[in-house]
Motif scaffolding. Structure first.
Motif, PDB file in Angstrom:
ATOM      1  N   THR A  48      13.781   4.325  -0.903  1.00 12.09           N
ATOM      2  CA  THR A  48      13.773   5.280   0.206  1.00 12.09           C
ATOM      3  C   THR A  48      12.399   5.925   0.336  1.00 12.09           C
ATOM      4  OG1 THR A  48      16.129   5.684  -0.097  1.00 12.09           O
ATOM      5  CG2 THR A  48      14.882   7.351   1.116  1.00 12.09           C
ATOM      6  N   GLU A  49      11.782   6.295  -0.790  1.00 10.65           N
ATOM      7  CA  GLU A  49      10.450   6.901  -0.758  1.00 10.65           C
ATOM      8  C   GLU A  49       9.405   5.900  -0.274  1.00 10.65           C
ATOM      9  OE1 GLU A  49       9.637  10.004  -1.195  1.00 10.65           O
ATOM     10  OE2 GLU A  49      11.602  10.698  -1.875  1.00 10.65           O
ATOM     11  N   ILE A  50       9.491   4.666  -0.746  1.00  6.77           N
ATOM     12  CA  ILE A  50       8.548   3.632  -0.309  1.00  6.77           C
ATOM     13  C   ILE A  50       8.717   3.374   1.180  1.00  6.77           C
ATOM     14  CG2 ILE A  50       7.884   1.208  -0.541  1.00  6.77           C
ATOM     15  CD1 ILE A  50       8.865   1.429  -3.498  1.00  6.77           C
ATOM     16  N   ALA A  51       9.961   3.272   1.629  1.00  6.48           N
ATOM     17  CA  ALA A  51      10.240   3.013   3.041  1.00  6.48           C
ATOM     18  C   ALA A  51       9.701   4.134   3.923  1.00  6.48           C
ATOM     19  CB  ALA A  51      11.746   2.845   3.250  1.00  6.48           C
ATOM     20  N   ALA A  52       9.913   5.371   3.507  1.00  2.00           N
ATOM     21  CA  ALA A  52       9.417   6.509   4.286  1.00  2.00           C
ATOM     22  C   ALA A  52       7.891   6.455   4.380  1.00  2.00           C
ATOM     23  CB  ALA A  52       9.878   7.818   3.660  1.00  2.00           C
ATOM     24  N   GLU A  53       7.254   6.128   3.305  1.00  2.00           N
ATOM     25  CA  GLU A  53       5.787   6.036   3.278  1.00  2.00           C
ATOM     26  C   GLU A  53       5.300   4.908   4.184  1.00  2.00           C
ATOM     27  OE1 GLU A  53       2.148   7.465   2.111  1.00  2.00           O
ATOM     28  OE2 GLU A  53       3.992   8.264   1.252  1.00  2.00           O
ATOM     29  N   ALA A  54       6.080   3.818   4.263  1.00  2.00           N
ATOM     30  CA  ALA A  54       5.696   2.659   5.073  1.00  2.00           C
ATOM     31  C   ALA A  54       6.135   2.777   6.530  1.00  2.00           C
ATOM     32  CB  ALA A  54       6.295   1.386   4.467  1.00  2.00           C
ATOM     33  N   GLY A  55       7.046   3.716   6.819  1.00  2.00           N
ATOM     34  CA  GLY A  55       7.525   3.870   8.189  1.00  2.00           C
ATOM     35  C   GLY A  55       8.614   2.885   8.575  1.00  2.00           C
ATOM     36  N   GLN A  84       0.837  -1.204   0.000  1.00  3.66           N
ATOM     37  CA  GLN A  84       0.000   0.000   0.000  1.00  3.66           C
ATOM     38  C   GLN A  84       0.869   1.250   0.000  1.00  3.66           C
ATOM     39  OE1 GLN A  84      -2.549  -0.513   3.396  1.00  3.66           O
ATOM     40  NE2 GLN A  84      -3.659  -2.208   2.452  1.00  3.66           N
ATOM     41  N   ALA A  85       1.944   1.227   0.772  1.00  2.58           N
ATOM     42  CA  ALA A  85       2.867   2.368   0.803  1.00  2.58           C
ATOM     43  C   ALA A  85       3.517   2.565  -0.561  1.00  2.58           C
ATOM     44  CB  ALA A  85       3.934   2.145   1.873  1.00  2.58           C
ATOM     45  N   ALA A  86       3.877   1.473  -1.228  1.00  3.76           N
ATOM     46  CA  ALA A  86       4.477   1.562  -2.559  1.00  3.76           C
ATOM     47  C   ALA A  86       3.494   2.175  -3.550  1.00  3.76           C
ATOM     48  CB  ALA A  86       4.923   0.180  -3.039  1.00  3.76           C
ATOM     49  N   GLN A  87       2.245   1.791  -3.458  1.00  8.96           N
ATOM     50  CA  GLN A  87       1.233   2.347  -4.356  1.00  8.96           C
ATOM     51  C   GLN A  87       1.030   3.841  -4.090  1.00  8.96           C
ATOM     52  OE1 GLN A  87      -1.822  -0.580  -3.401  1.00  8.96           O
ATOM     53  NE2 GLN A  87      -1.685  -1.379  -5.487  1.00  8.96           N
ATOM     54  N   ARG A  88       1.006   4.234  -2.824  1.00  9.98           N
ATOM     55  CA  ARG A  88       0.859   5.658  -2.499  1.00  9.98           C
ATOM     56  C   ARG A  88       2.059   6.456  -3.000  1.00  9.98           C
ATOM     57  NH1 ARG A  88      -0.749   3.467   2.485  1.00  9.98           N
ATOM     58  NH2 ARG A  88       1.239   4.061   3.432  1.00  9.98           N
ATOM     59  N   THR A  90      12.846   1.401   7.178  1.00 13.99           N
ATOM     60  CA  THR A  90      14.045   1.840   6.466  1.00 13.99           C
ATOM     61  C   THR A  90      14.131   1.152   5.108  1.00 13.99           C
ATOM     62  OG1 THR A  90      15.449   0.077   7.341  1.00 13.99           O
ATOM     63  CG2 THR A  90      15.292   2.116   8.658  1.00 13.99           C
ATOM     64  N   ALA A  91      14.878   1.777   4.211  1.00 17.76           N
ATOM     65  CA  ALA A  91      15.105   1.163   2.899  1.00 17.76           C
ATOM     66  C   ALA A  91      15.834  -0.172   3.072  1.00 17.76           C
ATOM     67  CB  ALA A  91      15.896   2.105   2.000  1.00 17.76           C
ATOM     68  N   GLY A  92      16.742  -0.239   4.030  1.00 17.34           N
ATOM     69  CA  GLY A  92      17.465  -1.488   4.292  1.00 17.34           C
ATOM     70  C   GLY A  92      16.531  -2.620   4.683  1.00 17.34           C
ATOM     71  N   ALA A  93      15.491  -2.296   5.439  1.00 12.66           N
ATOM     72  CA  ALA A  93      14.511  -3.321   5.823  1.00 12.66           C
ATOM     73  C   ALA A  93      13.796  -3.870   4.592  1.00 12.66           C
ATOM     74  CB  ALA A  93      13.506  -2.750   6.819  1.00 12.66           C
ATOM     75  N   LEU A  94      13.502  -2.983   3.645  1.00 15.79           N
ATOM     76  CA  LEU A  94      12.853  -3.441   2.411  1.00 15.79           C
ATOM     77  C   LEU A  94      13.793  -4.292   1.571  1.00 15.79           C
ATOM     78  CD1 LEU A  94      10.824  -0.274   1.337  1.00 15.79           C
ATOM     79  CD2 LEU A  94      10.056  -2.267   2.643  1.00 15.79           C
ATOM     80  N   VAL A  95      15.068  -3.922   1.535  1.00 14.06           N
ATOM     81  CA  VAL A  95      16.057  -4.727   0.803  1.00 14.06           C
ATOM     82  C   VAL A  95      16.164  -6.112   1.426  1.00 14.06           C
ATOM     83  CG1 VAL A  95      18.505  -4.964   0.244  1.00 14.06           C
ATOM     84  CG2 VAL A  95      17.365  -2.768  -0.077  1.00 14.06           C
ATOM     85  N   GLN A  96      16.203  -6.177   2.751  1.00  9.51           N
ATOM     86  CA  GLN A  96      16.283  -7.490   3.418  1.00  9.51           C
ATOM     87  C   GLN A  96      15.050  -8.324   3.122  1.00  9.51           C
ATOM     88  OE1 GLN A  96      17.014  -6.476   7.552  1.00  9.51           O
ATOM     89  NE2 GLN A  96      19.112  -7.191   7.322  1.00  9.51           N
TER      90      GLN A  96
END
Length: 64
Positions: free
Chosen positions: A32-39, A15-19, A41-47
């Protein structure tokens, strides 16, 4: 040792990625933008997903 509990679910990340994509468009979209929207870190999304491409593929697969 058990893995750390996730702050957000995959659905919340999607949902954050879509927003973020709606705000920025696909060309300007970054992890970084997706991570910020989701609350998270970008590193968490990479993992979790491996990268932006893999996250987007998972998003499209989930909604196809």
């Amino acid at each position: 040792m058990s893995p750390r509990p996730r702050k957000v679910t995959d659905d919340e990340v999607f949902q954050a990625a879509q927003r973020a994509m709606a705000k920025l468009g696909p060309a300007e979209l970054t992890l970084t933008e997706i991570a910020a929207e989701a609350g998270v870190t970008a590193g968490a999304l990479v993992q979790r997903f491996g990268g932006k491409r893999e996250l987007m593929l998972a998003l499209f697969e989930r909604h196809s």
